[in-house]
Design a protein around this motif. Structure first.
Motif, PDB file in Angstrom:
ATOM      1  N   MET A  98       0.825  -1.198   0.000  1.00 26.03           N
ATOM      2  CA  MET A  98       0.000   0.000   0.000  1.00 26.03           C
ATOM      3  C   MET A  98       0.866   1.257   0.000  1.00 26.03           C
ATOM      4  SD  MET A  98      -2.847   1.213   2.792  1.00 26.03           S
ATOM      5  CE  MET A  98      -3.780   2.731   2.533  1.00 26.03           C
ATOM      6  N   PHE A  99       1.864   1.277   0.872  1.00 26.58           N
ATOM      7  CA  PHE A  99       2.735   2.442   0.967  1.00 26.58           C
ATOM      8  C   PHE A  99       3.504   2.643  -0.340  1.00 26.58           C
ATOM      9  CE2 PHE A  99       4.399   4.896   4.766  1.00 26.58           C
ATOM     10  CZ  PHE A  99       4.847   5.959   3.986  1.00 26.58           C
ATOM     11  N   LYS A 100       4.017   1.559  -0.892  1.00 25.30           N
ATOM     12  CA  LYS A 100       4.794   1.642  -2.140  1.00 25.30           C
ATOM     13  C   LYS A 100       3.927   2.157  -3.290  1.00 25.30           C
ATOM     14  CE  LYS A 100       8.022  -1.131  -4.913  1.00 25.30           C
ATOM     15  NZ  LYS A 100       7.427  -0.980  -6.253  1.00 25.30           N
ATOM     16  N   ALA A 101       2.715   1.627  -3.421  1.00 21.75           N
ATOM     17  CA  ALA A 101       1.813   2.049  -4.493  1.00 21.75           C
ATOM     18  C   ALA A 101       1.376   3.491  -4.318  1.00 21.75           C
ATOM     19  CB  ALA A 101       0.591   1.122  -4.547  1.00 21.75           C
ATOM     20  N   LEU A 102       1.176   3.893  -3.075  1.00 22.68           N
ATOM     21  CA  LEU A 102       0.774   5.266  -2.777  1.00 22.68           C
ATOM     22  C   LEU A 102       1.837   6.253  -3.247  1.00 22.68           C
ATOM     23  CD1 LEU A 102      -1.288   7.122  -1.266  1.00 22.68           C
ATOM     24  CD2 LEU A 102       0.157   6.838   0.751  1.00 22.68           C
ATOM     25  N   VAL A 103       3.091   5.963  -2.932  1.00 21.63           N
ATOM     26  CA  VAL A 103       4.185   6.845  -3.338  1.00 21.63           C
ATOM     27  C   VAL A 103       4.348   6.846  -4.854  1.00 21.63           C
ATOM     28  CG1 VAL A 103       6.679   7.225  -3.206  1.00 21.63           C
ATOM     29  CG2 VAL A 103       5.404   6.605  -1.143  1.00 21.63           C
ATOM     30  N   GLU A 104       4.322   5.672  -5.470  1.00 23.25           N
ATOM     31  CA  GLU A 104       4.525   5.578  -6.918  1.00 23.25           C
ATOM     32  C   GLU A 104       3.431   6.294  -7.699  1.00 23.25           C
ATOM     33  OE1 GLU A 104       4.818   1.414  -7.644  1.00 23.25           O
ATOM     34  OE2 GLU A 104       6.964   1.314  -7.111  1.00 23.25           O
ATOM     35  N   MET A 172       1.689   8.397   6.460  1.00 22.94           N
ATOM     36  CA  MET A 172       1.549   8.329   5.007  1.00 22.94           C
ATOM     37  C   MET A 172       1.178   9.673   4.371  1.00 22.94           C
ATOM     38  SD  MET A 172      -0.468   4.764   4.311  1.00 22.94           S
ATOM     39  CE  MET A 172       0.296   3.165   4.562  1.00 22.94           C
ATOM     40  N   ARG A 173       0.656  10.588   5.171  1.00 21.98           N
ATOM     41  CA  ARG A 173       0.080  11.826   4.616  1.00 21.98           C
ATOM     42  C   ARG A 173       1.033  12.612   3.715  1.00 21.98           C
ATOM     43  NH1 ARG A 173      -3.638  15.231   8.422  1.00 21.98           N
ATOM     44  NH2 ARG A 173      -5.167  13.727   7.650  1.00 21.98           N
ATOM     45  N   PRO A 174       2.337  12.717   4.009  1.00 21.13           N
ATOM     46  CA  PRO A 174       3.209  13.474   3.099  1.00 21.13           C
ATOM     47  C   PRO A 174       3.223  12.926   1.672  1.00 21.13           C
ATOM     48  CG  PRO A 174       4.297  13.158   5.203  1.00 21.13           C
ATOM     49  CD  PRO A 174       3.055  12.305   5.227  1.00 21.13           C
ATOM     50  N   TYR A 175       2.855  11.654   1.511  1.00 24.26           N
ATOM     51  CA  TYR A 175       2.823  11.051   0.179  1.00 24.26           C
ATOM     52  C   TYR A 175       1.393  10.842  -0.309  1.00 24.26           C
ATOM     53  CZ  TYR A 175       7.614  10.495   1.530  1.00 24.26           C
ATOM     54  OH  TYR A 175       8.891  10.775   1.945  1.00 24.26           O
ATOM     55  N   LEU A 195       9.673   3.698   6.115  1.00 20.69           N
ATOM     56  CA  LEU A 195       8.506   4.050   6.926  1.00 20.69           C
ATOM     57  C   LEU A 195       7.591   2.860   7.154  1.00 20.69           C
ATOM     58  CD1 LEU A 195       7.674   7.605   5.523  1.00 20.69           C
ATOM     59  CD2 LEU A 195       8.892   6.990   7.619  1.00 20.69           C
ATOM     60  N   SER A 196       7.408   2.024   6.126  1.00 20.79           N
ATOM     61  CA  SER A 196       6.560   0.845   6.325  1.00 20.79           C
ATOM     62  C   SER A 196       7.216  -0.123   7.302  1.00 20.79           C
ATOM     63  CB  SER A 196       6.257   0.153   4.992  1.00 20.79           C
ATOM     64  OG  SER A 196       7.455  -0.277   4.354  1.00 20.79           O
ATOM     65  N   SER A 197       8.544  -0.235   7.267  1.00 25.51           N
ATOM     66  CA  SER A 197       9.250  -1.102   8.223  1.00 25.51           C
ATOM     67  C   SER A 197       9.089  -0.578   9.646  1.00 25.51           C
ATOM     68  CB  SER A 197      10.750  -1.189   7.872  1.00 25.51           C
ATOM     69  OG  SER A 197      10.927  -1.842   6.624  1.00 25.51           O
ATOM     70  N   LEU A 198       9.161   0.752   9.798  1.00 26.81           N
ATOM     71  CA  LEU A 198       8.976   1.350  11.117  1.00 26.81           C
ATOM     72  C   LEU A 198       7.559   1.104  11.626  1.00 26.81           C
ATOM     73  CD1 LEU A 198      10.130   3.158  13.378  1.00 26.81           C
ATOM     74  CD2 LEU A 198       9.271   5.124  12.099  1.00 26.81           C
ATOM     75  N   ILE A 199       6.596   1.269  10.765  1.00 25.24           N
ATOM     76  CA  ILE A 199       5.191   1.037  11.131  1.00 25.24           C
ATOM     77  C   ILE A 199       4.991  -0.423  11.551  1.00 25.24           C
ATOM     78  CG2 ILE A 199       2.845   0.876  10.227  1.00 25.24           C
ATOM     79  CD1 ILE A 199       3.509   3.315   8.474  1.00 25.24           C
TER      80      ILE A 199
END
Length: 205
Positions: A98-104, A172-175, A195-199
């Motif tokens: 989810m995080f990766k797709a959001l940024v891309e 996630m908001r900055p992205y 960030l996903s690893s930290l989460i």
């Protein structure tokens, strides 16, 4: 300039989806070429070949047209994010995807179609309903993944669900927010993984 109320995206006159879709398609192309902020409804009417009054039968303002375009754009990004999430089974990997797709998807909008990015940035700045609804659906997706992770034993259960969901959304908001994305471009390669690893470490049972 902030507005106290946002215009509706529903038609003012008779509901004619074909004409409204035609206006939105033409406006999308025109805004992509000349930009949202610099275009007036009169400019748009001239470019489309409709009268200004005729456009106002279907949309009450330029922002209403921008709302529809923004909504279509954000729906596409959301579909890409959900498709990435659905490709995997385990909740931790769903969160990473989810995080990766959001940024891309955000980067693609920023670099490939800057004029439409301007509309999304205006929506974020003025908190248009389309932008608020998009963020709400992303929040629901995060919550769904957290619930799945708690059921499978992958995530801890002590933190209130709404609190954990909101915390992840804020990370996630900055992205997620087009207006903030431009300030984090130097870290887009590392951000999804770090960030996903930290989460995920914070969610560990």
């Amino acid at each position: 300039m902030n507005k106290t109320s946002s215009p509706k995206v529903t038609a003012r006159g008779p509901v004619d989806h074909e004409v409204r879709d035609q206006i939105v398609a033409a406006a999308t192309e025109h805004f992509s070429r000349y930009g949202y902020e610099k275009t007036t409804v009169s400019d748009l009417a001239k470019a489309i070949g409709f009268s200004k009054a005729y456009i106002y039968k279907f949309f009450e303002s330029k922002q209403a047209i921008g709302e529809m375009i923004c909504s279509n754009c954000l729906r596409q990004i959301e579909a890409e994010i959900r498709a990435a999430v659905d490709e995997v089974e385990r909740p931790p990997e769903k969160l990473r995807r989810m995080f990766k797709a959001l940024v891309e998807s955000g980067l693609r909008l920023f670099f490939q179609d800057r004029k439409l990015y301007e509309i999304a940035a205006s929506a974020a700045t003025e908190r248009w309903p389309a932008a608020r609804a998009y963020e709400g659906r992303i929040r629901e997706l995060i919550q769904d993944i957290l619930q799945q992770g708690r059921q499978t034993g992958d995530f801890e259960r002590k933190t209130p669900l709404d609190e954990a969901t909101m915390a992840i959304l804020l990370v996630m908001r900055p992205y997620l927010n087009p207006l903030l994305l431009q300030h984090g471009l130097d870290y887009t390669d590392e951000a999804p993984l770090l960030l996903s690893s930290l989460i995920l470490r914070s969610l560990s049972p």
